[in-house]
Design an enzyme around this catalytic site. Structure first.
Site, PDB file in Angstrom:
ATOM      1  CG  ASP A  16      -0.155   3.933  -0.388  1.00  0.00           C
ATOM      2  OD1 ASP A  16      -0.158   2.758  -0.794  1.00  0.00           O
ATOM      3  OD2 ASP A  16      -0.065   4.913  -1.150  1.00  0.00           O
ATOM      4  CD  GLU A  17      -2.404   8.236  -0.895  1.00  0.00           C
ATOM      5  OE1 GLU A  17      -2.383   9.461  -0.836  1.00  0.00           O
ATOM      6  OE2 GLU A  17      -1.984   7.592  -1.868  1.00  0.00           O
TER       7      GLU A  17
END
Ligand code: TNX
Length: 513
Positions: free
Chosen positions: A333-334
């Site tokens: 993620d991210e």
């Protein structure tokens, strides 16, 4: 004389009955208040009673069933003081006994289904698998008087209303995630959380072991990860880590409750703690400083260095040895400090490493951008990426932040929690359906759901309990119960009833007014 003896006997019986009736423990409304709500419930109007010599009968030779019988005996022994001896025989000789059996003809029950039958003289739980027996015992636990949660012996009469339950889950994946990276939680705390989750039939425990703020698992071939990387936490709190022995202890503890542990090593972003520990993992060869704040998205492993993949291989290899579950969560993620092209290259390389160790890849929705295998799992949290995966036949774990994030505030007045996905009341966390949440993601694309608890703002078990309970119970019901059996107005009442049990278990749950 005869008359006198008879009157004396009647008097004695009268005394005995009177004494007993004062001490009867029975959970009259147990069936009506079960969570998760079973597929089929019939309360039949009679009463079952345990006796000092009540036993647990098992018919099979499965060691696993014996283990389950032992854990059931342990639950019942403490407060009743009865011995609950385990007997390997199909014949129920002793009334007031429990009978556990595997019945391979009951194929419609699936892996986790069970039939629980309580009649006047006996209790019978049957399932296709030991796992189903375990889930059935959790239902039995909720039907028992609340005092069953007592730690010391109560001299009482233990009873259960009779009835019949046939039950199986809607979804295969019913998870809870705990972030131990932002703040560390001890083995004892993690075990308590696992205990509570198991009562409500959660079957996946996803543990977020690494992030910018801390590295929490011993990796013997990379010792500085814990020597350096484990020392930090959000806000300068003491860090911490699990030795491999301790991690195994968590995994075994969960396994005994039929909960699969899914370890997460979040890569290529969220890696500042690793980049602090080893300078060579950085593209510029300079070790990063420890990080204590909350904002993320700035760190990345060096995508084009070979050492990066040696590192990942070692980490996955060592963790795979101590966590026998099929799944390995790679985060993903991210990764805002990694270009899109690099990100894809990275995920595909990690895919090969997982293959080597026979693990199924699980990742946050962003991994849908890469060429991942159809057997992988993608965890939806806030964007449309999971649709890309679903279109390719990849199954999705639903964790929409607005509903399933246990770190969102219940309302804006409480101190703990975050607000980036809005507030999430007990009702919000319950009143949604995974198959209706996103266009283009239908029931057959979904393997289940999961409630993540990120720990930027929570630092101890009491705060953990406050954010998780009661919302995680609602998530458990969404995952287990049939859609047509769920209704907020009615659930609300069942939940109130569960509060008494949570009180007994000393859970610091949030109570809305
Ligand atoms: C987003 S959800 C994150 C986490 C944060 C969380 C806080 C996800 C995959 N990433 O890094 O802890 O929000 O709610």
């Amino acid at each position: 004389m005869k008359k006198l003896i008879i009157s004396f006997l009647i008097f004695i019986i009268f005394l005995a009955c009177n004494k007993n009736s004062e001490n009867v423990l029975i959970n009259e409304k147990g069936y009506a208040n079960l969570i998760p709500k079973p597929v089929e419930v019939i309360q039949s109007g009679d009463i079952f009673t345990f006796y000092k010599k009540s036993k647990i009968y098992i018919e099979t030779d499965y060691q696993e069933v014996l283990n389950i019988a032992n854990s059931l005996a342990e639950l019942l022994q403490k407060p009743t003081g009865y011995s609950f001896k385990i007997k390997k025989t199909p014949l129920i000789k002793r009334k007031g006994s429990i009978y556990l059996n595997i019945d391979s003809t009951n194929t419609d029950l699936g892996n986790e289904g069970y039939i629980l039958e309580i009649i006047k003289n006996k209790i019978k739980i049957i399932a296709l698998n030991p796992e189903g027996l375990y889930r059935g015992i959790q239902t039995l636990r909720l039907l028992l008087p609340l005092e069953i949660e007592n730690d010391s012996i109560l001299q009482n009469i233990w009873q259960i209303p009779t009835g019949y339950i046939k039950d199986y889950p809607r979804y295969k994946w019913r998870g809870a995630m705990l972030d131990v990276a932002r703040h560390f939680f001890s083995v004892k705390d993690v075990k308590k959380y696992i205990d509570l989750l198991s009562i409500y039939k959660i079957n996946r425990f996803h543990i977020h072991l690494t992030d910018d703020q801390g590295w929490r698992i011993e990796i013997k071939s990379w010792p500085k990860l814990t020597k350096i990387g484990s020392k930090s936490a959000v806000g300068g709190y003491p860090g911490g880590f699990y030795t491999q022995e301790e991690f195994k202890e968590i995994v075994n503890y969960a396994t005994n409750k039929y909960i699969t542990v899914i370890p997460e090593i979040d890569i290529p972003g969220h890696t500042n703690a690793a980049l602090t520990s080893y300078a060579k993992l950085n593209c510029d060869g300079i070790a990063r400083k420890p990080y204590y704040k909350m904002r993320v998205g700035f760190s990345s492993l060096c995508i084009h260095k070979n050492i990066t993949y040696q590192f990942i291989d070692d980490v996955i290899r060592e963790i795979s040895i101590i966590s026998p579950g099929k799944y390995f969560h790679i985060g993903g993620d991210e990764a805002h400090a990694t270009t899109k092209e690099d990100y894809k290259v990275f995920v595909e390389k990690v895919k090969d490493i997982l293959l080597k160790y026979n693990k199924i890849m699980v990742g946050w929705e962003e991994i849908s951008q890469a060429e991942i295998d159809t057997g992988s799992l993608v965890q939806h949290w806030h964007s449309d990426y999971a649709k890309l995966a679903a279109k390719r036949g990849i199954k999705v774990i639903m964790s929409p932040a607005e509903k399933a994030y246990l770190d969102m505030k219940y309302d804006s007045t409480i101190n703990l929690g975050l607000l980036w996905a809005g507030t999430s009341s007990i009702q919000d966390a319950y009143n949604w359906d995974p198959a209706e949440w996103m266009k283009e993601i239908y029931e057959n694309n979904i393997i289940g759901l999961e409630a993540p608890l990120w720990s930027e703002t929570i630092t101890n078990i009491k705060e953990l309990e406050y954010m998780a309970f009661p919302r995680v119970i609602g998530i458990a019901e969404i995952g287990w119960s049939q859609k047509e059996n769920r209704n907020w107005q009615e659930y609300k009442q069942r939940l109130e009833y569960q509060y008494k049990r949570l009180d007994k278990l000393e859970v610091n749950y949030y109570k809305s007014n």
